[in-house]
Motif scaffolding. Sequence first.
Motif, PDB file in Angstrom:
ATOM      1  N   GLY A   1       0.810  -1.203   0.000  1.00 60.54           N
ATOM      2  CA  GLY A   1       0.000   0.000   0.000  1.00 60.54           C
ATOM      3  C   GLY A   1       0.848   1.260   0.000  1.00 60.54           C
ATOM      4  N   LYS A   2       0.194   2.372   0.262  1.00 57.98           N
ATOM      5  CA  LYS A   2       0.848   3.681   0.177  1.00 57.98           C
ATOM      6  C   LYS A   2       1.421   4.113   1.531  1.00 57.98           C
ATOM      7  N   ILE A   3       2.396   5.010   1.445  1.00 60.19           N
ATOM      8  CA  ILE A   3       2.881   5.687   2.651  1.00 60.19           C
ATOM      9  C   ILE A   3       1.838   6.737   3.014  1.00 60.19           C
ATOM     10  N   PRO A   4       1.207   6.633   4.175  1.00 66.20           N
ATOM     11  CA  PRO A   4       0.121   7.581   4.491  1.00 66.20           C
ATOM     12  C   PRO A   4       0.638   9.011   4.660  1.00 66.20           C
ATOM     13  N   GLU A   5      -0.045   9.949   3.995  1.00 63.70           N
ATOM     14  CA  GLU A   5       0.345  11.358   4.127  1.00 63.70           C
ATOM     15  C   GLU A   5       0.142  11.857   5.548  1.00 63.70           C
ATOM     16  N   GLU A   6      -0.670  11.127   6.324  1.00 63.91           N
ATOM     17  CA  GLU A   6      -0.918  11.511   7.721  1.00 63.91           C
ATOM     18  C   GLU A   6       0.364  11.524   8.558  1.00 63.91           C
ATOM     19  N   LEU A   7       1.386  10.758   8.120  1.00 65.11           N
ATOM     20  CA  LEU A   7       2.651  10.784   8.850  1.00 65.11           C
ATOM     21  C   LEU A   7       3.258  12.182   8.849  1.00 65.11           C
ATOM     22  N   GLY A   8       2.855  13.007   7.926  1.00 66.40           N
ATOM     23  CA  GLY A   8       3.329  14.385   7.862  1.00 66.40           C
ATOM     24  C   GLY A   8       2.857  15.236   9.021  1.00 66.40           C
ATOM     25  N   LYS A   9       1.957  14.687   9.855  1.00 70.06           N
ATOM     26  CA  LYS A   9       1.506  15.417  11.052  1.00 70.06           C
ATOM     27  C   LYS A   9       2.408  15.159  12.258  1.00 70.06           C
ATOM     28  N   CYS A  10       3.304  14.201  12.129  1.00 73.80           N
ATOM     29  CA  CYS A  10       4.210  13.853  13.236  1.00 73.80           C
ATOM     30  C   CYS A  10       5.402  14.810  13.226  1.00 73.80           C
ATOM     31  N   ASN A  11       5.205  15.979  13.775  1.00 70.11           N
ATOM     32  CA  ASN A  11       6.193  17.051  13.646  1.00 70.11           C
ATOM     33  C   ASN A  11       7.499  16.795  14.380  1.00 70.11           C
ATOM     34  N   SER A  12       7.523  15.791  15.244  1.00 68.80           N
ATOM     35  CA  SER A  12       8.752  15.515  15.992  1.00 68.80           C
ATOM     36  C   SER A  12       9.640  14.478  15.306  1.00 68.80           C
ATOM     37  N   LEU A  13       9.180  13.887  14.220  1.00 67.12           N
ATOM     38  CA  LEU A  13       9.934  12.822  13.563  1.00 67.12           C
ATOM     39  C   LEU A  13      11.303  13.304  13.082  1.00 67.12           C
ATOM     40  N   THR A  14      12.351  12.566  13.506  1.00 73.36           N
ATOM     41  CA  THR A  14      13.702  12.821  12.995  1.00 73.36           C
ATOM     42  C   THR A  14      14.181  11.667  12.119  1.00 73.36           C
TER      43      THR A  14
ATOM     44  N   GLY B   1       2.866   3.747  -4.801  1.00 76.04           N
ATOM     45  CA  GLY B   1       2.408   5.131  -4.814  1.00 76.04           C
ATOM     46  C   GLY B   1       3.576   6.105  -4.690  1.00 76.04           C
ATOM     47  N   SER B   2       3.252   7.337  -4.355  1.00 75.44           N
ATOM     48  CA  SER B   2       4.260   8.401  -4.291  1.00 75.44           C
ATOM     49  C   SER B   2       4.670   8.682  -2.839  1.00 75.44           C
ATOM     50  N   ILE B   3       5.734   9.464  -2.700  1.00 79.92           N
ATOM     51  CA  ILE B   3       6.211   9.876  -1.373  1.00 79.92           C
ATOM     52  C   ILE B   3       5.463  11.134  -0.967  1.00 79.92           C
ATOM     53  N   PRO B   4       4.779  11.135   0.168  1.00 82.66           N
ATOM     54  CA  PRO B   4       4.034  12.328   0.578  1.00 82.66           C
ATOM     55  C   PRO B   4       4.962  13.516   0.842  1.00 82.66           C
ATOM     56  N   SER B   5       4.664  14.636   0.229  1.00 84.83           N
ATOM     57  CA  SER B   5       5.461  15.848   0.425  1.00 84.83           C
ATOM     58  C   SER B   5       5.451  16.285   1.882  1.00 84.83           C
ATOM     59  N   GLU B   6       4.309  16.110   2.554  1.00 87.13           N
ATOM     60  CA  GLU B   6       4.184  16.539   3.951  1.00 87.13           C
ATOM     61  C   GLU B   6       5.192  15.808   4.844  1.00 87.13           C
ATOM     62  N   LEU B   7       5.439  14.531   4.548  1.00 89.98           N
ATOM     63  CA  LEU B   7       6.368  13.729   5.339  1.00 89.98           C
ATOM     64  C   LEU B   7       7.810  14.129   5.048  1.00 89.98           C
ATOM     65  N   LEU B   8       8.141  14.241   3.784  1.00 91.32           N
ATOM     66  CA  LEU B   8       9.523  14.513   3.389  1.00 91.32           C
ATOM     67  C   LEU B   8       9.985  15.905   3.811  1.00 91.32           C
ATOM     68  N   ASN B   9       9.047  16.787   4.073  1.00 92.50           N
ATOM     69  CA  ASN B   9       9.400  18.167   4.431  1.00 92.50           C
ATOM     70  C   ASN B   9       9.182  18.491   5.904  1.00 92.50           C
ATOM     71  N   LEU B  10       9.065  17.452   6.720  1.00 93.97           N
ATOM     72  CA  LEU B  10       8.986  17.696   8.158  1.00 93.97           C
ATOM     73  C   LEU B  10      10.252  18.418   8.622  1.00 93.97           C
ATOM     74  N   GLU B  11      10.083  19.442   9.432  1.00 91.83           N
ATOM     75  CA  GLU B  11      11.192  20.316   9.841  1.00 91.83           C
ATOM     76  C   GLU B  11      12.294  19.555  10.557  1.00 91.83           C
ATOM     77  N   ALA B  12      11.923  18.582  11.394  1.00 95.94           N
ATOM     78  CA  ALA B  12      12.915  17.889  12.224  1.00 95.94           C
ATOM     79  C   ALA B  12      13.549  16.687  11.532  1.00 95.94           C
ATOM     80  N   LEU B  13      13.024  16.287  10.372  1.00 91.28           N
ATOM     81  CA  LEU B  13      13.452  15.049   9.718  1.00 91.28           C
ATOM     82  C   LEU B  13      14.921  15.113   9.291  1.00 91.28           C
ATOM     83  N   GLN B  14      15.712  14.136   9.762  1.00 85.35           N
ATOM     84  CA  GLN B  14      17.137  14.092   9.447  1.00 85.35           C
ATOM     85  C   GLN B  14      17.529  12.827   8.690  1.00 85.35           C
ATOM     86  N   VAL B  15      16.846  11.707   8.990  1.00 85.57           N
ATOM     87  CA  VAL B  15      17.166  10.429   8.350  1.00 85.57           C
ATOM     88  C   VAL B  15      15.892   9.885   7.720  1.00 85.57           C
ATOM     89  N   PHE B  16      15.983   9.573   6.414  1.00 83.45           N
ATOM     90  CA  PHE B  16      14.801   9.102   5.678  1.00 83.45           C
ATOM     91  C   PHE B  16      15.266   8.062   4.677  1.00 83.45           C
TER      92      PHE B  16
END
Length: 645
Positions: free
Chosen positions: A564-577, A588-603
């Motif tokens: 299945g798809k990577i849920p765009e809802e993960l983009g609400k987890c603002n603490s994810l690093t 499917g595609s990579i949700p923009s909301e997830l990839l642009n989380l401010e704290a995200l360092q490792v993906f």
Amino acid sequence: MELSCYTNVLIIFILLIASSSIHNATTEACHSVDKEALLQFKHGITADPSGLLNTWISSTDCCTAWQGIGCDSSGRVINVSRPGLISGDDYIIDTSMNGTISPFLGNLSQLQLLDLSDLKEMEGSIPPQLGKLTSLEYFFLDTNKLTGTIPLSLRYLTKLKKLYLSDNQITGAIPSSVIGSLTLINELGLSGNELTGSIPSSIGKMSLINHLDLHGNNLTGSIPETIGNLKGLTYMDLSVNQIGGSIPDSIGELSELEVLYLNDNQLSGSIPSTIQGLSSLQFCQLADNKLDGALPASIGNLSNIQRLILENNRITGQLPSTIANLVNLTEIYFSNNRFTGKVPTSFANLKNLQVLDLSKNKISLQVPPQLAKLQNLQTLDLSYNPLKLVTIPSWIQRLNLFQLQLAKTGIKGQLPSWLSSTSISYLDLSSNALTGKLPFWIGNMTNLSFLNLSSNGFRSAIPSEFKNLSLLMDLDLHSNKFTGSISTIFEKQIEDPLGHYNSIDVSGNLFTGPIDDGVGNTPVMSSITSLILSKNSLGGSIPKSLGNLSSLITLQMVQNELKGKIPEELGKCNSLTTVLLSNNKLTGSIPSELLNLEALQVFDVSNNKLSGRIPRHKTAFPASSFLGNPGLCGSPLPPCKQVKN
């Protein structure tokens, strides 16, 4: 603010009462020079949100009408006290002031007390003109944002009894001439700055000092031998610097010393046998250095010691049996050294001991069963020693432990059933050779808040009784062969406000899924920060409800056969690093909301079946994070092909 500085309130109160009564017996008004100096100070204040200086009005008498000012009988100002933190029996005032310290304060020639501590926002340097305050006895500028160096002119303040410049941004060396001239000083606090250079040997002239705090700077060099001259010293903190060399033999002259903190430095060599001279010592912190050699047997003469912390050094040899003489000891932290041999049987005499941490050493002989006499012991950590225990010693059940850590100590076989009747809250038996089933009676260990059984050989499903662990917050079962539904992990009960998961690591097992769609909505998961489920055959999809885990920092679901798809809802987890989703069958595609989380360092979403353009993103993730997805394109992979009309 230094703990001892809270005594400043009493000092200030006494001096203000004294100066007030003196002033009431005279008709002399505030001296014009002093009044002008104080008005110049007020002029340099750019913000005073609590109105600390509201009463400082030029048309009134500074001795009788200005708050924080005390005068003598001749109208000369002797006290200036406007700290940002004031406490009484039933109140606390915590405020601030912005501005700089006016050099005109140097004109207060009769000043005995100057307290501008805890104002938080005072900036600029300490004016050299303050060196003219030759009557000054109490000088407090701590907990501000002062910069620059310590003025050499402070060497003229020969009457000083207390000097606190702590928790500022002061740079440069500690001036030897200043230190050597303060022969009447009782307390010196320079901690929490950016001081460099070495501790001046002239410190040995401070023969009346009882409190010395230089911690949290960038001091280098070695501890001067002259430190032994400070015979009245009761508190010394030189921790969190870069001080090297060895601990001087003269330290044994400090017979009044009660607190010694030398931790987090670069100290080397052995602990001197003269340490036996510290007959009043209660708290000793030498951790995180490069100390080596054997621990001297003379340490057994520290009859008043309560906490002995030597962890993270290179101390060798056997544990001295003389430690058993230290009957007031409550805590022993000897972790991460190179101790060998055995735990002395005489340690059973330490009747007040609450913590015994001997982890990460080379202790290889049997632990004496006489330790069962330590009825006040709350924490026992023998982890990472070649003890070859085979089984968890049965005498441990006679203790009233809160924390038991026996990781990598050679334990084999099944968990002993007597564990079920203990009150242990923190249990770490990782990296052993435990086998068999996780017993049903694990559900009786209802005090458990931390459980680590990782890197063993367990082969079973999680028993349904596991749900009874209503206080459990941290669970690590990784690298076993646990089977059955992973849902059992998430169905645990809670005991509000306790029992909400903080971390889960069940990677590298044989758990099956799928994960319940509503897992992110359950109370037990509401506070989780780390969720590691990798290398289990879970199948199914990533639940959208994981997007409700607002505290989540780490999410690892590698090699879980997810579809299945990577849920765009993960983009609400603002603490994810950290987000690791590689080696699945995600589409499917990579949700923009997830990839642009401010704290995200490792993906990492490599080796899936994702497609489409990689969304624009601020963090520079490597191409390897996206490889193995033939349908993906765009930076950092090759650009997407243009579609021709």
